[in-house]
Design a protein around this motif. Structure first.
Motif, mmCIF file in Angstrom:
data_model
loop_
_atom_site.group_PDB
_atom_site.id
_atom_site.type_symbol
_atom_site.label_atom_id
_atom_site.label_comp_id
_atom_site.label_asym_id
_atom_site.label_seq_id
_atom_site.Cartn_x
_atom_site.Cartn_y
_atom_site.Cartn_z
ATOM 1 N N TYR A 116 2.410 -5.487 -21.964
ATOM 2 C CA TYR A 116 1.414 -4.478 -22.356
ATOM 3 C C TYR A 116 1.572 -3.163 -21.597
ATOM 4 C CZ TYR A 116 -0.444 -9.016 -23.661
ATOM 5 O OH TYR A 116 -0.562 -10.286 -24.131
ATOM 6 N N GLY A 117 2.803 -2.754 -21.359
ATOM 7 C CA GLY A 117 3.048 -1.462 -20.734
ATOM 8 C C GLY A 117 2.791 -1.411 -19.244
ATOM 9 N N GLN A 118 2.748 -2.563 -18.585
ATOM 10 C CA GLN A 118 2.527 -2.589 -17.148
ATOM 11 C C GLN A 118 3.770 -2.129 -16.395
ATOM 12 O OE1 GLN A 118 1.834 -6.784 -16.669
ATOM 13 N NE2 GLN A 118 -0.320 -6.430 -16.204
ATOM 14 N N THR A 119 3.547 -1.614 -15.194
ATOM 15 C CA THR A 119 4.667 -1.352 -14.305
ATOM 16 C C THR A 119 5.078 -2.679 -13.666
ATOM 17 O OG1 THR A 119 3.287 -0.970 -12.351
ATOM 18 C CG2 THR A 119 3.747 0.945 -13.766
ATOM 19 N N VAL A 120 6.217 -2.698 -13.031
ATOM 20 C CA VAL A 120 6.687 -3.911 -12.371
ATOM 21 C C VAL A 120 5.715 -4.304 -11.257
ATOM 22 C CG1 VAL A 120 8.534 -4.893 -10.938
ATOM 23 C CG2 VAL A 120 9.103 -3.519 -12.930
ATOM 24 N N ILE A 121 5.208 -3.332 -10.521
ATOM 25 C CA ILE A 121 4.264 -3.604 -9.429
ATOM 26 C C ILE A 121 2.982 -4.237 -9.974
ATOM 27 C CG2 ILE A 121 2.878 -2.567 -7.588
ATOM 28 C CD1 ILE A 121 5.957 -2.643 -7.091
ATOM 29 N N GLN A 122 2.452 -3.707 -11.059
ATOM 30 C CA GLN A 122 1.240 -4.280 -11.663
ATOM 31 C C GLN A 122 1.493 -5.705 -12.143
ATOM 32 O OE1 GLN A 122 0.686 -1.247 -14.614
ATOM 33 N NE2 GLN A 122 -1.020 -0.309 -13.502
ATOM 34 N N ALA A 123 2.657 -5.940 -12.743
ATOM 35 C CA ALA A 123 2.991 -7.276 -13.230
ATOM 36 C C ALA A 123 3.142 -8.252 -12.057
ATOM 37 C CB ALA A 123 4.269 -7.232 -14.059
ATOM 38 N N LEU A 124 3.756 -7.805 -10.954
ATOM 39 C CA LEU A 124 3.891 -8.666 -9.775
ATOM 40 C C LEU A 124 2.527 -9.013 -9.192
ATOM 41 C CD1 LEU A 124 6.894 -6.958 -7.974
ATOM 42 C CD2 LEU A 124 6.836 -9.319 -8.777
ATOM 43 N N ASP A 125 1.644 -8.026 -9.094
ATOM 44 C CA ASP A 125 0.304 -8.270 -8.566
ATOM 45 C C ASP A 125 -0.470 -9.248 -9.444
ATOM 46 O OD1 ASP A 125 0.899 -6.585 -6.498
ATOM 47 O OD2 ASP A 125 -0.458 -4.978 -7.112
ATOM 48 N N GLU A 126 -0.363 -9.088 -10.751
ATOM 49 C CA GLU A 126 -1.050 -9.993 -11.677
ATOM 50 C C GLU A 126 -0.478 -11.405 -11.577
ATOM 51 O OE1 GLU A 126 -1.327 -10.492 -16.420
ATOM 52 O OE2 GLU A 126 -1.853 -8.504 -15.657
ATOM 53 N N LEU A 127 0.821 -11.498 -11.454
ATOM 54 C CA LEU A 127 1.494 -12.786 -11.312
ATOM 55 C C LEU A 127 1.028 -13.496 -10.041
ATOM 56 C CD1 LEU A 127 3.798 -14.495 -12.607
ATOM 57 C CD2 LEU A 127 5.363 -13.255 -11.126
ATOM 58 N N MET A 128 0.960 -12.776 -8.929
ATOM 59 C CA MET A 128 0.524 -13.370 -7.668
ATOM 60 C C MET A 128 -0.950 -13.754 -7.723
ATOM 61 S SD MET A 128 1.175 -14.537 -4.709
ATOM 62 C CE MET A 128 2.885 -14.125 -4.726
ATOM 63 N N ASN A 129 -1.775 -12.910 -8.336
ATOM 64 C CA ASN A 129 -3.200 -13.206 -8.470
ATOM 65 C C ASN A 129 -3.401 -14.502 -9.262
ATOM 66 O OD1 ASN A 129 -5.993 -12.424 -8.052
ATOM 67 N ND2 ASN A 129 -6.059 -12.021 -10.245
#
Length: 79
Positions: free
Chosen positions: A53-66
């Protein structure tokens, strides 16, 4: 004065843990569109899709860890 470790039961604590995990490095497989990071609490390698959904890699990593901390981490708040 000693610092307390971040609390995975709080949103702020999970954000701190995600930043800490990224600081120690992450993997980015561009051929298979997959990212990965190591959980600083349980040392498990967490992998997921690179960009949703247009996330940056950092946002995707944070969501993955959460998500990992809330559902799968043996040292997460559900334990």
């Amino acid at each position: 004065m000693t610092r307390r470790p971040p609390d995975p039961a709080t949103k702020t604590g999970r954000a701190q843990i995600a930043r800490q995990a990224r600081r120690h490095g992450y993997s980015h497989n561009r051929e298979e569109f997959e990212i990965g990071v190591t959980c600083p609490l349980c040392q498990e390698k967490v992998r997921g899709p690179e960009n949703r959904y247009g996330q940056t890699v950092i946002q995707a990593l944070d969501e993955l860890m959460n998500d990992h901390l809330l559902r799968y981490c043996p040292k997460g708040p559900q334990q």
